[in-house]
Design a protein around this motif. Structure first.
Motif, PDB file in Angstrom:
ATOM      1  N   TYR A  39       6.620  50.617  -8.217  1.00  0.00           N
ATOM      2  CA  TYR A  39       6.951  49.246  -7.821  1.00  0.00           C
ATOM      3  C   TYR A  39       5.768  48.331  -8.100  1.00  0.00           C
ATOM      4  O   TYR A  39       4.647  48.793  -8.325  1.00  0.00           O
ATOM      5  CB  TYR A  39       7.298  49.181  -6.327  1.00  0.00           C
ATOM      6  CG  TYR A  39       8.536  49.950  -5.965  1.00  0.00           C
ATOM      7  CD1 TYR A  39       9.795  49.429  -6.207  1.00  0.00           C
ATOM      8  CD2 TYR A  39       8.452  51.203  -5.378  1.00  0.00           C
ATOM      9  CE1 TYR A  39      10.941  50.132  -5.871  1.00  0.00           C
ATOM     10  CE2 TYR A  39       9.585  51.917  -5.040  1.00  0.00           C
ATOM     11  CZ  TYR A  39      10.822  51.370  -5.294  1.00  0.00           C
ATOM     12  OH  TYR A  39      11.948  52.072  -4.965  1.00  0.00           O
ATOM     13  N   TYR A  40       6.028  47.027  -8.041  1.00  0.00           N
ATOM     14  CA  TYR A  40       5.006  46.020  -8.279  1.00  0.00           C
ATOM     15  C   TYR A  40       4.983  45.016  -7.128  1.00  0.00           C
ATOM     16  O   TYR A  40       6.002  44.772  -6.479  1.00  0.00           O
ATOM     17  CB  TYR A  40       5.279  45.263  -9.581  1.00  0.00           C
ATOM     18  CG  TYR A  40       5.269  46.147 -10.801  1.00  0.00           C
ATOM     19  CD1 TYR A  40       4.089  46.497 -11.425  1.00  0.00           C
ATOM     20  CD2 TYR A  40       6.457  46.655 -11.318  1.00  0.00           C
ATOM     21  CE1 TYR A  40       4.075  47.315 -12.531  1.00  0.00           C
ATOM     22  CE2 TYR A  40       6.458  47.480 -12.430  1.00  0.00           C
ATOM     23  CZ  TYR A  40       5.264  47.805 -13.032  1.00  0.00           C
ATOM     24  OH  TYR A  40       5.256  48.629 -14.124  1.00  0.00           O
ATOM     25  N   VAL A  79      -1.303  41.251 -10.220  1.00  0.00           N
ATOM     26  CA  VAL A  79      -0.178  42.184 -10.123  1.00  0.00           C
ATOM     27  C   VAL A  79      -0.726  43.538  -9.692  1.00  0.00           C
ATOM     28  O   VAL A  79      -1.630  44.081 -10.315  1.00  0.00           O
ATOM     29  CB  VAL A  79       0.559  42.316 -11.472  1.00  0.00           C
ATOM     30  CG1 VAL A  79       1.671  43.342 -11.372  1.00  0.00           C
ATOM     31  CG2 VAL A  79       1.094  40.979 -11.914  1.00  0.00           C
ATOM     32  N   VAL A  80      -0.175  44.058  -8.610  1.00  0.00           N
ATOM     33  CA  VAL A  80      -0.570  45.372  -8.095  1.00  0.00           C
ATOM     34  C   VAL A  80       0.574  46.340  -8.371  1.00  0.00           C
ATOM     35  O   VAL A  80       1.709  46.108  -7.964  1.00  0.00           O
ATOM     36  CB  VAL A  80      -0.876  45.306  -6.582  1.00  0.00           C
ATOM     37  CG1 VAL A  80      -1.194  46.684  -6.043  1.00  0.00           C
ATOM     38  CG2 VAL A  80      -1.998  44.335  -6.299  1.00  0.00           C
ATOM     39  N   GLU A  81       0.258  47.408  -9.081  1.00  0.00           N
ATOM     40  CA  GLU A  81       1.246  48.447  -9.383  1.00  0.00           C
ATOM     41  C   GLU A  81       0.990  49.617  -8.440  1.00  0.00           C
ATOM     42  O   GLU A  81      -0.140  50.100  -8.336  1.00  0.00           O
ATOM     43  CB  GLU A  81       1.083  48.883 -10.837  1.00  0.00           C
ATOM     44  CG  GLU A  81       2.018  49.954 -11.284  1.00  0.00           C
ATOM     45  CD  GLU A  81       1.775  50.340 -12.742  1.00  0.00           C
ATOM     46  OE1 GLU A  81       2.407  51.312 -13.177  1.00  0.00           O
ATOM     47  OE2 GLU A  81       0.967  49.689 -13.416  1.00  0.00           O
ATOM     48  N   PHE A  82       2.027  50.039  -7.715  1.00  0.00           N
ATOM     49  CA  PHE A  82       1.859  51.153  -6.795  1.00  0.00           C
ATOM     50  C   PHE A  82       3.041  52.097  -6.907  1.00  0.00           C
ATOM     51  O   PHE A  82       4.110  51.733  -7.349  1.00  0.00           O
ATOM     52  CB  PHE A  82       1.678  50.670  -5.345  1.00  0.00           C
ATOM     53  CG  PHE A  82       2.853  49.918  -4.783  1.00  0.00           C
ATOM     54  CD1 PHE A  82       3.800  50.562  -4.010  1.00  0.00           C
ATOM     55  CD2 PHE A  82       2.999  48.560  -5.012  1.00  0.00           C
ATOM     56  CE1 PHE A  82       4.872  49.865  -3.484  1.00  0.00           C
ATOM     57  CE2 PHE A  82       4.064  47.854  -4.489  1.00  0.00           C
ATOM     58  CZ  PHE A  82       5.007  48.505  -3.718  1.00  0.00           C
ATOM     59  N   LYS A  90      11.552  57.032  -1.080  1.00  0.00           N
ATOM     60  CA  LYS A  90      11.552  56.823  -2.530  1.00  0.00           C
ATOM     61  C   LYS A  90      12.065  55.438  -2.889  1.00  0.00           C
ATOM     62  O   LYS A  90      11.605  54.832  -3.840  1.00  0.00           O
ATOM     63  CB  LYS A  90      12.440  57.854  -3.223  1.00  0.00           C
ATOM     64  CG  LYS A  90      11.867  59.212  -3.223  1.00  0.00           C
ATOM     65  CD  LYS A  90      10.737  59.296  -4.186  1.00  0.00           C
ATOM     66  CE  LYS A  90      10.293  60.722  -4.264  1.00  0.00           C
ATOM     67  NZ  LYS A  90       8.945  60.933  -4.465  1.00  0.00           N
ATOM     68  N   LYS A  91      13.017  54.951  -2.120  1.00  0.00           N
ATOM     69  CA  LYS A  91      13.600  53.640  -2.392  1.00  0.00           C
ATOM     70  C   LYS A  91      13.270  52.708  -1.238  1.00  0.00           C
ATOM     71  O   LYS A  91      13.361  53.091  -0.072  1.00  0.00           O
ATOM     72  CB  LYS A  91      15.102  53.746  -2.576  1.00  0.00           C
ATOM     73  CG  LYS A  91      15.487  54.516  -3.808  1.00  0.00           C
ATOM     74  CD  LYS A  91      16.965  54.447  -4.043  1.00  0.00           C
ATOM     75  CE  LYS A  91      17.297  55.149  -5.355  1.00  0.00           C
ATOM     76  NZ  LYS A  91      18.677  54.973  -5.722  1.00  0.00           N
ATOM     77  N   ILE A  92      12.905  51.484  -1.586  1.00  0.00           N
ATOM     78  CA  ILE A  92      12.557  50.477  -0.584  1.00  0.00           C
ATOM     79  C   ILE A  92      13.764  49.575  -0.371  1.00  0.00           C
ATOM     80  O   ILE A  92      14.308  49.029  -1.335  1.00  0.00           O
ATOM     81  CB  ILE A  92      11.342  49.654  -1.054  1.00  0.00           C
ATOM     82  CG1 ILE A  92      10.135  50.570  -1.255  1.00  0.00           C
ATOM     83  CG2 ILE A  92      11.029  48.549  -0.065  1.00  0.00           C
ATOM     84  CD1 ILE A  92       8.929  49.872  -1.838  1.00  0.00           C
ATOM     85  N   PRO A  93      14.191  49.381   0.876  1.00  0.00           N
ATOM     86  CA  PRO A  93      15.330  48.490   1.138  1.00  0.00           C
ATOM     87  C   PRO A  93      14.985  47.041   0.807  1.00  0.00           C
ATOM     88  O   PRO A  93      13.852  46.609   1.001  1.00  0.00           O
ATOM     89  CB  PRO A  93      15.574  48.640   2.634  1.00  0.00           C
ATOM     90  CG  PRO A  93      14.866  49.866   3.048  1.00  0.00           C
ATOM     91  CD  PRO A  93      13.743  50.056   2.097  1.00  0.00           C
ATOM     92  N   GLN A 122      15.248  48.638  -7.128  1.00  0.00           N
ATOM     93  CA  GLN A 122      15.270  49.653  -8.170  1.00  0.00           C
ATOM     94  C   GLN A 122      13.843  50.010  -8.560  1.00  0.00           C
ATOM     95  O   GLN A 122      12.901  49.271  -8.289  1.00  0.00           O
ATOM     96  CB  GLN A 122      16.025  49.132  -9.408  1.00  0.00           C
ATOM     97  CG  GLN A 122      17.481  48.810  -9.144  1.00  0.00           C
ATOM     98  CD  GLN A 122      18.267  50.025  -8.724  1.00  0.00           C
ATOM     99  OE1 GLN A 122      18.145  51.095  -9.298  1.00  0.00           O
ATOM    100  NE2 GLN A 122      19.085  49.867  -7.693  1.00  0.00           N
ATOM    101  N   ASP A 123      13.679  51.148  -9.199  1.00  0.00           N
ATOM    102  CA  ASP A 123      12.375  51.564  -9.699  1.00  0.00           C
ATOM    103  C   ASP A 123      11.827  50.492 -10.644  1.00  0.00           C
ATOM    104  O   ASP A 123      12.569  49.937 -11.460  1.00  0.00           O
ATOM    105  CB  ASP A 123      12.523  52.896 -10.432  1.00  0.00           C
ATOM    106  CG  ASP A 123      11.202  53.578 -10.688  1.00  0.00           C
ATOM    107  OD1 ASP A 123      10.248  53.331  -9.921  1.00  0.00           O
ATOM    108  OD2 ASP A 123      11.121  54.355 -11.647  1.00  0.00           O
ATOM    109  N   LYS A 124      10.560  50.163 -10.523  1.00  0.00           N
ATOM    110  CA  LYS A 124       9.836  49.164 -11.321  1.00  0.00           C
ATOM    111  C   LYS A 124      10.213  47.726 -10.967  1.00  0.00           C
ATOM    112  O   LYS A 124       9.985  46.816 -11.754  1.00  0.00           O
ATOM    113  CB  LYS A 124       9.994  49.423 -12.811  1.00  0.00           C
ATOM    114  CG  LYS A 124       9.415  50.757 -13.235  1.00  0.00           C
ATOM    115  CD  LYS A 124       9.488  50.964 -14.716  1.00  0.00           C
ATOM    116  CE  LYS A 124       8.919  52.326 -15.048  1.00  0.00           C
ATOM    117  NZ  LYS A 124       9.035  52.660 -16.441  1.00  0.00           N
TER     118      LYS A 124
END
Length: 162
Positions: A39-40, A79-82, A90-93, A122-124
């Motif tokens: 995620y970003y 931009v922070v990529e984590f 795994k999924k963020i609401p 979603q991912d990314k």
């Protein structure tokens, strides 16, 4: 006889190169064999955040900061990529936010503020980002009432002594 030595040298070389690759990812704070979600988050200021710092949810580490860079179109944003590596998260609401937080001893880290929702990022995807109140401000907020009471006590003691 010579063929055995060449095979042995080849096997040792392959194991050594594999160890270097695993060690490189280990030192970066990444784990090769774990399933991860990327995620970003976009901030105006990185506040001393570095790669390898934890992403926490309720005080538990659920991921790691992978990369920090300027936004290509706007150099005033970072931009922070984590990545999230915890198997339960795994999924963020949608509606959740990622706070840039800091503490006195360890420095800056990311804190996920969980929002219960049935739809997920979603991912990314880019997550809503906020900067939490600075540690200095938190300390000042707590010490201000103490300072006022101390001043009142001193003035009361001074008038009592007079």
């Amino acid at each position: 006889m010579k063929l055995k030595k060449e095979i042995l040298v080849g096997i040792i070389s392959i194991v050594g190169i594999g160890g270097l690759i695993v060690g490189f990812f280990f030192l970066k704070g990444q784990e090769l064999w774990k399933d991860r979600a990327l995620y970003y988050a976009v901030y105006d200021n990185a506040e001393g955040l570095t790669t390898g710092r934890p992403v926490k949810l309720n005080g538990l580490k659920i991921g790691t900061v992978i990369d920090i860079k300027f936004q290509p179109t706007n150099l005033n944003s970072v931009v922070v990529e984590f990545e999230l590596t915890d198997e339960h998260v795994k999924k963020i609401p949608q509606g959740s936010t990622i706070l840039l937080n800091s503490d006195l001893l360890s420095g800056a880290y990311l804190e996920l503020v969980w929002k219960d929702n049935v739809t997920f990022y979603q991912d990314k995807d880019t997550i809503n980002a906020q900067v939490s109140q600075a540690l200095e401000d938190q300390i000042n907020e707590r010490l201000l009432p103490l300072e006022q009471k101390t001043n009142e006590l001193i003035s009361t003691a001074d008038s009592a002594i007079k």
